[in-house]
Scaffold this motif. Sequence first.
Motif, PDB file in Angstrom:
ATOM      1  N   TYR A   1      95.443 -74.907  -4.927  1.00  0.00           N
ATOM      2  CA  TYR A   1      94.438 -74.359  -4.513  1.00  0.00           C
ATOM      3  C   TYR A   1      92.552 -75.422  -5.379  1.00  0.00           C
ATOM      4  CZ  TYR A   1      97.980 -70.683  -4.602  1.00  0.00           C
ATOM      5  OH  TYR A   1      98.442 -69.884  -4.301  1.00  0.00           O
ATOM      6  N   MET A   2      91.881 -75.588  -4.169  1.00  0.00           N
ATOM      7  CA  MET A   2      90.723 -76.529  -4.052  1.00  0.00           C
ATOM      8  C   MET A   2      89.481 -76.315  -3.693  1.00  0.00           C
ATOM      9  SD  MET A   2      93.424 -79.585  -2.569  1.00  0.00           S
ATOM     10  CE  MET A   2      93.498 -78.044  -0.964  1.00  0.00           C
ATOM     11  N   TYR A   3      88.554 -76.380  -4.356  1.00  0.00           N
ATOM     12  CA  TYR A   3      87.062 -76.256  -3.971  1.00  0.00           C
ATOM     13  C   TYR A   3      86.407 -77.739  -3.903  1.00  0.00           C
ATOM     14  CZ  TYR A   3      82.444 -75.132  -4.388  1.00  0.00           C
ATOM     15  OH  TYR A   3      81.169 -75.829  -4.448  1.00  0.00           O
ATOM     16  N   PHE A   4      85.976 -77.662  -3.151  1.00  0.00           N
ATOM     17  CA  PHE A   4      85.049 -79.007  -2.544  1.00  0.00           C
ATOM     18  C   PHE A   4      83.375 -78.780  -2.440  1.00  0.00           C
ATOM     19  CE2 PHE A   4      89.593 -79.810  -1.258  1.00  0.00           C
ATOM     20  CZ  PHE A   4      89.552 -80.852  -1.891  1.00  0.00           C
TER      21      PHE A   4
ATOM     22  N   TYR B   1      85.753 -75.954   1.601  1.00  0.00           N
ATOM     23  CA  TYR B   1      84.438 -77.019   1.264  1.00  0.00           C
ATOM     24  C   TYR B   1      82.891 -75.700   1.653  1.00  0.00           C
ATOM     25  CZ  TYR B   1      88.243 -79.418   2.733  1.00  0.00           C
ATOM     26  OH  TYR B   1      89.787 -80.132   2.470  1.00  0.00           O
ATOM     27  N   ASN B   2      81.704 -76.741   0.528  1.00  0.00           N
ATOM     28  CA  ASN B   2      80.720 -76.504   0.293  1.00  0.00           C
ATOM     29  C   ASN B   2      79.818 -77.136   0.329  1.00  0.00           C
ATOM     30  OD1 ASN B   2      78.613 -75.414  -0.485  1.00  0.00           O
ATOM     31  ND2 ASN B   2      78.507 -74.554  -2.614  1.00  0.00           N
ATOM     32  N   ASN B   3      78.826 -77.571   1.364  1.00  0.00           N
ATOM     33  CA  ASN B   3      77.894 -77.841   1.790  1.00  0.00           C
ATOM     34  C   ASN B   3      76.993 -78.200   1.568  1.00  0.00           C
ATOM     35  OD1 ASN B   3      80.136 -80.550   1.919  1.00  0.00           O
ATOM     36  ND2 ASN B   3      79.996 -79.737   3.749  1.00  0.00           N
ATOM     37  N   ILE B   4      76.234 -76.372   1.266  1.00  0.00           N
ATOM     38  CA  ILE B   4      74.679 -75.973   0.609  1.00  0.00           C
ATOM     39  C   ILE B   4      73.542 -76.766  -0.342  1.00  0.00           C
ATOM     40  CG2 ILE B   4      73.543 -74.036   0.321  1.00  0.00           C
ATOM     41  CD1 ILE B   4      76.062 -72.057  -0.101  1.00  0.00           C
ATOM     42  N   PRO B   5      73.106 -77.674   0.897  1.00  0.00           N
ATOM     43  CA  PRO B   5      71.640 -78.693  -0.379  1.00  0.00           C
ATOM     44  C   PRO B   5      71.314 -77.868  -0.809  1.00  0.00           C
ATOM     45  CG  PRO B   5      70.837 -78.134   2.456  1.00  0.00           C
ATOM     46  CD  PRO B   5      72.313 -77.208   1.759  1.00  0.00           C
ATOM     47  N   PHE B   6      71.066 -78.771  -2.159  1.00  0.00           N
ATOM     48  CA  PHE B   6      70.033 -78.087  -3.306  1.00  0.00           C
ATOM     49  C   PHE B   6      68.258 -78.227  -3.064  1.00  0.00           C
ATOM     50  CE2 PHE B   6      74.206 -78.620  -6.918  1.00  0.00           C
ATOM     51  CZ  PHE B   6      74.309 -77.369  -6.145  1.00  0.00           C
TER      52      PHE B   6
ATOM     53  N   ILE C   1      89.186 -81.306 -11.892  1.00  0.00           N
ATOM     54  CA  ILE C   1      87.641 -81.204 -12.482  1.00  0.00           C
ATOM     55  C   ILE C   1      87.110 -81.999 -11.973  1.00  0.00           C
ATOM     56  CG2 ILE C   1      85.714 -80.364 -13.449  1.00  0.00           C
ATOM     57  CD1 ILE C   1      87.390 -78.858 -15.307  1.00  0.00           C
ATOM     58  N   ARG C   2      86.390 -82.555 -11.311  1.00  0.00           N
ATOM     59  CA  ARG C   2      85.584 -83.988 -10.083  1.00  0.00           C
ATOM     60  C   ARG C   2      84.135 -83.753 -10.237  1.00  0.00           C
ATOM     61  NH1 ARG C   2      90.063 -86.938  -8.047  1.00  0.00           N
ATOM     62  NH2 ARG C   2      90.769 -85.555  -6.224  1.00  0.00           N
ATOM     63  N   THR C   3      83.254 -84.681 -10.722  1.00  0.00           N
ATOM     64  CA  THR C   3      81.786 -84.576 -10.480  1.00  0.00           C
ATOM     65  C   THR C   3      81.876 -85.726 -10.868  1.00  0.00           C
ATOM     66  OG1 THR C   3      80.204 -83.801 -10.820  1.00  0.00           O
ATOM     67  CG2 THR C   3      81.174 -84.712 -12.869  1.00  0.00           C
ATOM     68  N   GLY C   4      80.493 -85.714  -9.476  1.00  0.00           N
ATOM     69  CA  GLY C   4      79.726 -87.078  -9.669  1.00  0.00           C
ATOM     70  C   GLY C   4      78.298 -87.749  -8.404  1.00  0.00           C
ATOM     71  N   ILE C   5      77.718 -88.993  -8.581  1.00  0.00           N
ATOM     72  CA  ILE C   5      77.066 -88.671  -7.907  1.00  0.00           C
ATOM     73  C   ILE C   5      76.351 -89.453  -6.861  1.00  0.00           C
ATOM     74  CG2 ILE C   5      73.379 -89.554  -8.218  1.00  0.00           C
ATOM     75  CD1 ILE C   5      74.722 -86.900  -9.318  1.00  0.00           C
ATOM     76  N   GLY C   6      76.427 -89.305  -5.826  1.00  0.00           N
ATOM     77  CA  GLY C   6      76.141 -90.064  -4.596  1.00  0.00           C
ATOM     78  C   GLY C   6      74.879 -90.811  -4.048  1.00  0.00           C
TER      79      GLY C   6
ATOM     80  N   GLU D   1      83.981 -81.009  -7.861  1.00  0.00           N
ATOM     81  CA  GLU D   1      85.676 -80.735  -7.417  1.00  0.00           C
ATOM     82  C   GLU D   1      86.625 -80.091  -8.477  1.00  0.00           C
ATOM     83  OE1 GLU D   1      88.893 -83.453  -5.720  1.00  0.00           O
ATOM     84  OE2 GLU D   1      87.192 -84.282  -5.650  1.00  0.00           O
ATOM     85  N   ILE D   2      86.660 -78.301  -8.218  1.00  0.00           N
ATOM     86  CA  ILE D   2      87.841 -77.962  -8.623  1.00  0.00           C
ATOM     87  C   ILE D   2      89.705 -77.980  -8.286  1.00  0.00           C
ATOM     88  CG2 ILE D   2      88.466 -76.565  -9.820  1.00  0.00           C
ATOM     89  CD1 ILE D   2      85.660 -76.114 -10.873  1.00  0.00           C
ATOM     90  N   GLN D   3      90.577 -78.285  -8.204  1.00  0.00           N
ATOM     91  CA  GLN D   3      91.887 -78.483  -7.562  1.00  0.00           C
ATOM     92  C   GLN D   3      92.569 -77.621  -8.770  1.00  0.00           C
ATOM     93  OE1 GLN D   3      93.114 -81.895  -4.750  1.00  0.00           O
ATOM     94  NE2 GLN D   3      91.349 -82.569  -5.462  1.00  0.00           N
ATOM     95  N   TYR D   4      93.644 -76.488  -9.178  1.00  0.00           N
ATOM     96  CA  TYR D   4      94.104 -76.150  -9.769  1.00  0.00           C
ATOM     97  C   TYR D   4      95.935 -76.056  -8.294  1.00  0.00           C
ATOM     98  CZ  TYR D   4      96.328 -72.223 -12.066  1.00  0.00           C
ATOM     99  OH  TYR D   4      97.045 -71.491 -13.128  1.00  0.00           O
ATOM    100  N   ARG D   5      96.382 -76.486  -9.328  1.00  0.00           N
ATOM    101  CA  ARG D   5      98.025 -77.307  -8.860  1.00  0.00           C
ATOM    102  C   ARG D   5      98.551 -76.616  -9.732  1.00  0.00           C
ATOM    103  NH1 ARG D   5      96.291 -83.768  -7.612  1.00  0.00           N
ATOM    104  NH2 ARG D   5      94.789 -83.733  -6.504  1.00  0.00           N
ATOM    105  N   ASN D   6      99.769 -75.823  -8.104  1.00  0.00           N
ATOM    106  CA  ASN D   6     101.106 -75.529  -8.854  1.00  0.00           C
ATOM    107  C   ASN D   6     102.148 -75.303  -8.734  1.00  0.00           C
ATOM    108  OD1 ASN D   6      99.723 -72.622 -10.866  1.00  0.00           O
ATOM    109  ND2 ASN D   6      98.871 -72.415  -8.854  1.00  0.00           N
ATOM    110  N   PHE D   7     103.132 -75.643  -9.867  1.00  0.00           N
ATOM    111  CA  PHE D   7     104.320 -76.166  -9.533  1.00  0.00           C
ATOM    112  C   PHE D   7     105.544 -74.796  -8.277  1.00  0.00           C
ATOM    113  CE2 PHE D   7     104.765 -78.387 -13.331  1.00  0.00           C
ATOM    114  CZ  PHE D   7     105.293 -79.648 -12.652  1.00  0.00           C
ATOM    115  N   ASN D   8     104.463 -73.443  -8.085  1.00  0.00           N
ATOM    116  CA  ASN D   8     104.739 -72.284  -7.523  1.00  0.00           C
ATOM    117  C   ASN D   8     103.749 -71.624  -6.678  1.00  0.00           C
ATOM    118  OD1 ASN D   8     104.195 -70.721  -9.811  1.00  0.00           O
ATOM    119  ND2 ASN D   8     105.905 -70.474 -10.800  1.00  0.00           N
TER     120      ASN D   8
END
Length: 225
Positions: free
Chosen positions: A30-33, A216-221, A64-69, A47-54
Motif C-alpha cells: 500500500y503506497m502513497y507518493f 499519487y498526490n501532486n498538489i502544489p505548495f 519512508i522516503r523524502t527529497g528535494i528536486g 513517499e510512504i510504502q507499507y509492504r506486507n507478506f499478506n
Amino acid sequence: MKIVRSLAVMVFSLAATASFAQKSDLGAWYMYFGNNKISKKFNLHNEIQYRNFNAGGDLEQLLIRTGIGYDLTENNNNILLGYGFILSRPYINGEKTENIEHRIFQQYITKQKFGRFNLQHRYRMEERFLQDDFRMRFRYFLGLNIPINNKEMLPKTFYGSVYNEIFLNFDSPTFDRNRVYGALGYVINKNMRIEAGYMNQIQENRNRGQVQIGFYNNIPFTKND
C-alpha cells in the motif's frame, strides 16, 4: 459515484486476493507518493510504502522516503537528492527478525510523450547504510502510462500503467532484482490519481508477486502553479 464504486470493488478484490499470501506467497503493498511543487523549479518528494507478506498485519517492510528536486527544464528533467528510512521484518529460518536501513539517494527523471504514450525514465543511485554493512546500488526504471477513454491524462481518465525496474549492485552479485508491473489507474483530478495492479519481483533465489495499491498526490505548495 459509479466510478468510485468500481474502484472500491477493484481495490477490495485485490486485497482479498492478497489475503491468501501465506499459501500463494503473494504480498500486498500500500503506497502513497507525493510530488509537490514548492516553487517554479523546486519540488518536494514524499513517499510512504507499507509492504506486507499478506493483505495486512504481517509487515514485511515500512519504507519512508523524502527529497528535494529541481527541474532543469520546465516541468521535466528533474534531479533530486533524497533520504530514505527502511524498516524491514523478514523471516529467517522461520523466525521474524528486524533490520533498519538509512539510505541516501540521487536520481534523475526525464519524461517523454509520443501520442498517447507517456514515458518516464528514472536513473537512481543509492548509498545504503545497513546495520552491519554499507552498500551501493544503481536502479533504472522505465515506466509507461497510456490513457484509455481519453487521448490525454485528463481528470476522469482511466489509464493503463506498466513499468520495468532493474537493480544492480556495485559489489557481487551485480544483479540484485528486477520488477515488472502492470496496473489500471484512474485520474481523479489534475493533481491526484490512483492505481491498483500487480508486480512480480525477480531476485537471484526468489520470485514473488505483490498486489499494489498506490495513491499519487501532486498538489502544489505554491500559489503560482
